[in-house]
Design an enzyme around this catalytic site. Structure first.
Site, PDB file in Angstrom:
ATOM      1  N   CYS A 216     -18.704   8.216   0.273  1.00 27.21           N
ATOM      2  CA  CYS A 216     -17.875   7.402   0.312  1.00 27.21           C
ATOM      3  C   CYS A 216     -18.674   5.796  -0.755  1.00 27.21           C
ATOM      4  O   CYS A 216     -19.571   5.385  -0.024  1.00 27.21           O
ATOM      5  CB  CYS A 216     -16.854   6.292   0.837  1.00 27.21           C
TER       6      CYS A 216
ATOM      7  N   HIS B 288     -10.409   4.979   1.071  1.00 30.79           N
ATOM      8  CA  HIS B 288     -11.103   3.718   2.045  1.00 30.79           C
ATOM      9  C   HIS B 288      -9.953   2.695   0.897  1.00 30.79           C
ATOM     10  O   HIS B 288      -9.729   2.528  -0.261  1.00 30.79           O
ATOM     11  CB  HIS B 288     -12.804   3.232   1.462  1.00 30.79           C
TER      12      HIS B 288
ATOM     13  N   HIS C 125     -13.202   2.968   7.040  1.00 28.48           N
ATOM     14  CA  HIS C 125     -13.038   4.077   5.519  1.00 28.48           C
ATOM     15  C   HIS C 125     -11.181   4.709   5.757  1.00 28.48           C
ATOM     16  O   HIS C 125     -11.051   4.878   5.327  1.00 28.48           O
ATOM     17  CB  HIS C 125     -14.394   5.051   5.745  1.00 28.48           C
TER      18      HIS C 125
ATOM     19  N   HIS D 289       3.131  -9.876  -8.990  1.00 26.81           N
ATOM     20  CA  HIS D 289       3.201 -10.410 -10.536  1.00 26.81           C
ATOM     21  C   HIS D 289       3.330 -11.926 -10.243  1.00 26.81           C
ATOM     22  O   HIS D 289       4.425 -12.868  -9.631  1.00 26.81           O
ATOM     23  CB  HIS D 289       4.621 -10.009 -11.153  1.00 26.81           C
TER      24      HIS D 289
ATOM     25  N   GLN E 174      16.577   7.307 -14.079  1.00 24.30           N
ATOM     26  CA  GLN E 174      17.839   7.130 -13.263  1.00 24.30           C
ATOM     27  C   GLN E 174      17.327   7.145 -11.462  1.00 24.30           C
ATOM     28  O   GLN E 174      17.020   8.067 -11.003  1.00 24.30           O
ATOM     29  CB  GLN E 174      18.769   8.734 -13.589  1.00 24.30           C
TER      30      GLN E 174
ATOM     31  N   HIS F 141      -8.679  -0.118  -0.668  1.00 24.26           N
ATOM     32  CA  HIS F 141      -8.959  -0.408  -1.830  1.00 24.26           C
ATOM     33  C   HIS F 141      -7.694  -1.364  -3.098  1.00 24.26           C
ATOM     34  O   HIS F 141      -7.094  -0.396  -2.475  1.00 24.26           O
ATOM     35  CB  HIS F 141      -9.784  -0.639  -2.296  1.00 24.26           C
TER      36      HIS F 141
ATOM     37  N   GLU G   8      15.164  10.428 -18.044  1.00 28.58           N
ATOM     38  CA  GLU G   8      14.340   9.253 -17.479  1.00 28.58           C
ATOM     39  C   GLU G   8      13.474   8.939 -18.230  1.00 28.58           C
ATOM     40  O   GLU G   8      13.111   8.126 -18.545  1.00 28.58           O
ATOM     41  CB  GLU G   8      13.862   9.106 -16.040  1.00 28.58           C
TER      42      GLU G   8
ATOM     43  N   CYS H 127     -17.649   2.424   1.009  1.00 30.76           N
ATOM     44  CA  CYS H 127     -18.353   1.959   2.554  1.00 30.76           C
ATOM     45  C   CYS H 127     -19.115   1.258   2.974  1.00 30.76           C
ATOM     46  O   CYS H 127     -19.837   1.259   1.789  1.00 30.76           O
ATOM     47  CB  CYS H 127     -19.091   3.266   3.448  1.00 30.76           C
TER      48      CYS H 127
ATOM     49  N   GLU I 148       9.050  -9.975 -17.683  1.00 30.16           N
ATOM     50  CA  GLU I 148       9.454 -10.655 -16.376  1.00 30.16           C
ATOM     51  C   GLU I 148       9.267 -12.133 -16.924  1.00 30.16           C
ATOM     52  O   GLU I 148      10.036 -13.504 -16.546  1.00 30.16           O
ATOM     53  CB  GLU I 148       8.523 -10.013 -15.840  1.00 30.16           C
TER      54      GLU I 148
ATOM     55  N   GLN J 196      -7.464  -2.951  -7.310  1.00 32.40           N
ATOM     56  CA  GLN J 196      -7.914  -3.523  -7.862  1.00 32.40           C
ATOM     57  C   GLN J 196      -7.211  -5.116  -8.380  1.00 32.40           C
ATOM     58  O   GLN J 196      -6.757  -4.921  -8.149  1.00 32.40           O
ATOM     59  CB  GLN J 196      -8.029  -2.164  -9.824  1.00 32.40           C
TER      60      GLN J 196
ATOM     61  N   ASN K  39      -3.553   1.634  -5.900  1.00 31.31           N
ATOM     62  CA  ASN K  39      -2.933   3.070  -6.211  1.00 31.31           C
ATOM     63  C   ASN K  39      -3.729   3.546  -4.659  1.00 31.31           C
ATOM     64  O   ASN K  39      -4.545   3.248  -4.204  1.00 31.31           O
ATOM     65  CB  ASN K  39      -3.607   3.324  -6.445  1.00 31.31           C
TER      66      ASN K  39
HETATM   67  P1  H2U Z   1      -8.572   3.915  -7.821  1.00 27.67           P
HETATM   68  O1  H2U Z   1      -8.673   4.397  -6.584  1.00 27.67           O
HETATM   69  O2  H2U Z   1      -7.467   2.777  -7.780  1.00 27.67           O
HETATM   70  O3  H2U Z   1      -8.816   4.854  -9.086  1.00 27.67           O
HETATM   71  O4  H2U Z   1      -9.425   2.801  -7.799  1.00 27.67           O
HETATM   72  C1  H2U Z   1     -11.567   2.905  -7.573  1.00 27.67           C
HETATM   73  C2  H2U Z   1     -12.415   2.176  -8.430  1.00 27.67           C
HETATM   74  O5  H2U Z   1     -13.366   2.063  -8.164  1.00 27.67           O
HETATM   75  C3  H2U Z   1     -11.996   2.626 -10.235  1.00 27.67           C
HETATM   76  O6  H2U Z   1     -11.539   2.166 -11.325  1.00 27.67           O
HETATM   77  C4  H2U Z   1     -14.129   2.049  -9.603  1.00 27.67           C
HETATM   78  C5  H2U Z   1     -13.288   3.174 -10.398  1.00 27.67           C
HETATM   79  O7  H2U Z   1     -13.340   3.159 -11.839  1.00 27.67           O
HETATM   80  N1  H2U Z   1     -15.623   2.233  -9.103  1.00 27.67           N
HETATM   81  C6  H2U Z   1     -16.993   2.238  -9.275  1.00 27.67           C
HETATM   82  O8  H2U Z   1     -16.616   0.844  -9.853  1.00 27.67           O
HETATM   83  N2  H2U Z   1     -18.073   2.490  -8.742  1.00 27.67           N
HETATM   84  C7  H2U Z   1     -17.936   3.457  -7.888  1.00 27.67           C
HETATM   85  O9  H2U Z   1     -19.080   3.990  -7.477  1.00 27.67           O
HETATM   86  C8  H2U Z   1     -17.195   4.855  -8.581  1.00 27.67           C
HETATM   87  C9  H2U Z   1     -15.040   4.251  -8.712  1.00 27.67           C
HETATM   88 ZN    ZN Z   2     -15.792   4.697   2.667  1.00 23.23          ZN
END
Ligand code: H2U
Ligand code: ZN
Length: 348
Positions: free
Chosen positions: A50, A164, A113, A281, A323, A166, A317, A53, A182, A168, A153
């Site tokens: 991962c 894992h 994780h 927001h 809808q 997290h 939609e 991690c 808004e 953004q 997400n």
């Molecule tokens: P998402 O799971 O929402 O895609 O977010 C993970 C983010 O982690 C993703 O935007 C970044 C990806 O660009 N990333 C890193 O910055 N470094 C890495 O080694 C892999 C993923």
């Molecule tokens: Zn992890």
């Protein structure tokens, strides 16, 4: 009002000033909610492959801190970069583009994780809230940053790249579409009525009660009257604040508590780790006070009737108006009915 329960109608989202079509007669059929306990998470507390991690190497070669609680790093594949310049083009208002700059970061919620917000202890979620507040403040204070979007997400269905826990942060020069809509609606409401759109909406919702899902001293989660996604919710602070850096210590605890509550209810709905996109927001970061702005979070989950049946925004939609069949009131009822204890922590 009975027509809201049995007649096709459209509801207005006053925050975006867009409509949603509701067709409640299509759900007169019985509830088809199914659960799927076989989908228990099979993940380990630590995954050597991962990239989030502790102590592991990321794609660009950097090694993560051996962190104990939260960890923040600049996204190695940032969609926005600080150094894009000021180029622009405008051909008669038809071919229009501007260079866009910003900063993208990733925040790990926990070294574990195998956890999610629904499975994390409340004090550890409170640490995440504090990191959000610090990050919003730090990035929003920078010259050239007009808006800070914090979002999560969750789940492969929403395109998350990694289980894992997290989120953004994308901090951008310009104000993104949803914030701009808004902002305009909240400003107009403030000007016309000398009151806050979301303070007033919250009072109406609390008086009605039927769309409220859960609450605590500082926060309320409800399925907004105008929800588009089947189990969409809106998380509102009771106090009129424009961003999470204005939360006091007790309110940060309160936010951790309410996040845990709604995350557990979502997981319990179909007994699955519930996928969603959620995000805060908050006021634009142009240095102004933004008294019109009421900080809030949206949860947009794709699931409809079971752990595998999702809603697609297609056809009418995509081409006309979103809808929904199940009403906001019915969805709130489902989320209220489930247990407040996570299904993995319930005795068999
Ligand atoms: P998402 O799971 O929402 O895609 O977010 C993970 C983010 O982690 C993703 O935007 C970044 C990806 O660009 N990333 C890193 O910055 N470094 C890495 O080694 C892999 C993923
Ligand atoms: Zn992890």
């Amino acid at each position: 009002m009975p027509f809201l329960e049995n007649t096709s109608h459209r509801r207005l989202n006053p925050l975006t000033r867009e409509w949603v079509l509701v067709s409640p007669h299509r759900t007169q059929r019985p509830w088809q909610g199914q659960t799927d306990r076989s989908q228990r998470p099979g993940v380990e507390a630590y995954d050597p492959s991962c990239y989030l991690c502790p102590g592991n190497r990321r794609a660009n070669g950097d090694v993560n801190d051996d962190y104990a609680h939260t960890f923040v790093f600049d996204n190695d594949f940032a969609a926005l970069r600080p150094d894009t310049g000021k180029d622009s083009v405008n051909r008669g208002g038809l071919i229009v583009a501007e260079a866009e700059s910003g900063i993208c970061r990733v925040i790990c919620f926990s070294p574990r994780h195998d956890l999610t917000l629904a499975r994390m202890a409340e004090p550890n979620i409170a640490r995440v809230v504090s990191v959000w507040a610090e990050q919003f403040h730090e990035l929003g204070d920078r010259p050239g940053i007009g808006s800070v979007q914090i979002f999560e997400n969750r789940g492969a269905m929403m395109g998350a790249s990694n289980p894992h826990p997290h989120c953004q942060i994308w901090a951008s020069r310009s104000v993104p579409n949803e914030i701009a809509k808004e902002w305009a609606a909240q400003s107009a409401y403030q000007e016309e009525r000398h009151s806050c759109l979301l303070c007033d909406a919250l009072q109406l919702e609390l008086a009605a009660g039927e769309r409220v899902v859960c609450e605590n001293e500082h926060f309320v989660v409800l399925v907004p009257f105008w929800a588009v996604w089947p189990f969409e919710t809106l998380l509102l602070p009771r106090r009129h604040i424009a961003a999470i850096d204005e939360l006091d210590a007790a309110e940060r605890q309160g936010l951790a508590n309410i996040l845990r509550q709604i995350a557990i209810r979502y997981d319990n709905l179909f007994e699955v780790s519930f996928p969603y996109s959620m995000g805060f927001h908050q006021r634009p970061t142009d240095g102004a006070a933004h008294p019109e702005w009421h900080c809030h979070a949206h949860f947009y989950p794709p699931l409809l009737r079971s752990a595998s049946v999702r809603k697609f925004m297609v056809g009418f939609e995509m081409l006309a108006t979103p809808q929904r069949d199940i009403t906001a009131e019915a969805a709130a009822g489902r989320l209220r009915e489930v247990k407040a204890v996570h299904y993995l922590d319930q005795q068999a």
